[in-house]
Write an enzyme that holds these catalytic residues in place. Structure first.
Site, PDB file in Angstrom:
ATOM      1  N   GLU A 140      -4.709   2.406  -4.274  1.00  0.00           N
ATOM      2  CA  GLU A 140      -3.254   2.404  -4.102  1.00  0.00           C
ATOM      3  C   GLU A 140      -2.777   1.084  -3.508  1.00  0.00           C
ATOM      4  OE1 GLU A 140      -4.828   4.265  -0.231  1.00  0.00           O
ATOM      5  OE2 GLU A 140      -5.440   4.003  -2.312  1.00  0.00           O
TER       6      GLU A 140
ATOM      7  N   HIS B  25      -5.044  14.634  -9.022  1.00  0.00           N
ATOM      8  CA  HIS B  25      -5.173  13.224  -9.421  1.00  0.00           C
ATOM      9  C   HIS B  25      -4.209  12.847 -10.546  1.00  0.00           C
ATOM     10  CE1 HIS B  25      -8.576  12.018  -6.912  1.00  0.00           C
ATOM     11  NE2 HIS B  25      -9.032  13.257  -7.072  1.00  0.00           N
TER      12      HIS B  25
ATOM     13  N   ASP C 255      -1.939   9.662 -10.401  1.00  0.00           N
ATOM     14  CA  ASP C 255      -1.878   8.631 -11.442  1.00  0.00           C
ATOM     15  C   ASP C 255      -0.435   8.369 -11.864  1.00  0.00           C
ATOM     16  OD1 ASP C 255      -4.601   8.407 -11.382  1.00  0.00           O
ATOM     17  OD2 ASP C 255      -4.959   9.529 -13.236  1.00  0.00           O
TER      18      ASP C 255
ATOM     19  N   ASP D  64       0.861  -1.183   0.000  1.00  0.00           N
ATOM     20  CA  ASP D  64       0.000   0.000   0.000  1.00  0.00           C
ATOM     21  C   ASP D  64       0.900   1.237   0.000  1.00  0.00           C
ATOM     22  OD1 ASP D  64      -3.115   0.755   0.923  1.00  0.00           O
ATOM     23  OD2 ASP D  64      -1.598   2.232   1.464  1.00  0.00           O
TER      24      ASP D  64
ATOM     25  N   ASN E 156      -3.044  12.860  -3.687  1.00  0.00           N
ATOM     26  CA  ASN E 156      -4.102  13.316  -4.593  1.00  0.00           C
ATOM     27  C   ASN E 156      -4.648  14.676  -4.166  1.00  0.00           C
ATOM     28  OD1 ASN E 156      -4.246  11.309  -6.548  1.00  0.00           O
ATOM     29  ND2 ASN E 156      -5.567  10.011  -5.320  1.00  0.00           N
TER      30      ASN E 156
END
Length: 381
Positions: free
Chosen positions: A294, A264, A268, A251, A259
């Site tokens: 994630e 975002h 990404d 994780d 974010n």
């Protein structure tokens, strides 16, 4: 009846063109279409003696017969991500056409022209076989493509050596009555149909496999998604009876904050780079999937928990040293890992659940660390 081979080849040319219209990113389909079309036109030009002048007809048909194999080989190579250099195309084309022209205008010998043309076409196919020889270790479809091209090459040599002696040296009318021509028409019909059908099957299989891969893959990272991982469960459960399998849950720490702070698009970019680092560090045969925003899962075959721990630590340290696009140069992305062993008789998702619990213990202990069963597990309530 004599135009049946040409009609069959034209039918396959139209078929591949129609498939290409639906799948335009697959340029090799257009090359297949042009290859079948070229050979079809060549046989018609030869049968109808167009152009009527034998010298011109020799050059036209030699050009078409040379272009057909070159287009087909280029299509096969393009499917495998390779290509034949343009200078090699030109050398094959000019060599065959030039020799055939010389054996009409300098020394007229129809039999030699037949041998040169057919052996030349066979050699073009063999050169393609050599360039895709690595496919012998590929999938069933890849190996089938390799053997198809090999068989096609051999038919030109075998047919010519067995029947080439029946070709007259300068009598065109007698040529169309020769044993060579009869067998050439027969093999063109049979082999042409077999090759066309085989390539249609290959093209269809490619499309189906691509759709399956798209269904089972995460579009952002290119890793497996949950469905793709689930499809591999039966094989993993069968393997665990013989070899240890480690499950690594991973994780990205405080990903929501990335974010929120940087947008975002930056998030990404982090996910894509993160996935690339994982893929670059894994062993052949290991499986990695993105199972959530994630969240990632790594399945390590034939690996005890201790080996998985060492790999996770290498990944964790590598991630800390990476600078991600869209983030400040001094911003460090970290991640945490939890590792469990898949037990015989246990479901994969049950083992992933245990690895997740260990992962969250690592996060509660401060993040940016690796916990594993029997290796390091403080505060794992």
């Amino acid at each position: 009846m004599q135009f049946i081979p040409s009609a069959l080849l034209l039918l396959f040319a139209a078929t591949f063109f129609c498939i290409w219209l639906l799948e335009r990113q697959r340029q090799h389909l257009l090359l297949f279409s042009l290859a079948f079309l070229t050979i079809s036109v060549a046989t018609v030009a030869q049968l109808t003696l167009w152009p009527a002048d034998i010298g011109y007809n020799t050059i036209v048909t030699a050009s078409l017969y040379s272009a057909g194999p070159l287009l087909l080989v280029e299509g096969v190579l393009a499917r495998s991500g390779k290509s034949m250099p343009l200078v090699e195309h030109a050398a094959w084309f000019a060599g065959i056409v030039g020799v055939l022209a010389s054996f009409y205008y300098v020394q007229n010998d129809l039999q030699v022209r037949v041998y040169v043309l057919n052996f030349g076409m066979g050699c073009i196919f063999l050169s393609g076989v050599w360039k895709i020889r690595h496919l012998v270790r590929g999938s069933v479809i890849d190996r089938a493509m390799l053997w198809l091209l090999s068989g096609l090459a051999l038919t030109f040599f075998a047919r010519t050596m067995l029947t080439g002696g029946s070709v007259p040296t300068d009598n065109i009318e007698a040529f169309f009555e020769s044993q060579f021509w009869v067998w050439a028409q027969f093999t063109m019909s049979v082999v042409g149909v077999a090759m066309g059908l085989a390539l249609v099957v290959v093209a269809s299989a490619d499309v189906i496999l691509a759709l399956k891969a798209e269904r089972d893959s995460d579009p952002l990272t290119g890793l497996l998604n949950r469905r793709g991982l689930q499809m591999r469960v039966p094989r993993l459960l069968a393997l665990v009876k013989r070899k240890p399998i480690a499950i690594v849950a991973c994780d990205i720490d405080r990903f929501k904050g990335i974010n929120d702070r940087f947008g975002h698009a930056a998030g990404d970019a982090v996910l894509q780079t993160f996935a690339g680092i994982i893929k670059s560090k894994l062993r052949a045969g290991d499986i990695v999937a993105r199972t959530g925003g994630e969240e990632f899962v790594i399945v390590m075959k034939d690996a005890p928990v201790g080996d998985a721990f060492l790999l996770a630590e290498r990944l964790r340290r590598a991630i800390v040293d990476v600078r991600f696009d869209g983030l400040p140069a001094d911003f460090a992305v970290t991640c945490s890992f939890g590792i469990a062993e898949l037990h015989d008789g246990e479901g994969l998702w049950d083992a992933i659940g245990r690895a997740d619990k260990i992962l969250y213990a690592a996060k509660r202990a401060g993040r940016n660390r690796t916990f594993a069963e029997g290796v390091q597990l403080p505060n794992a309530a």
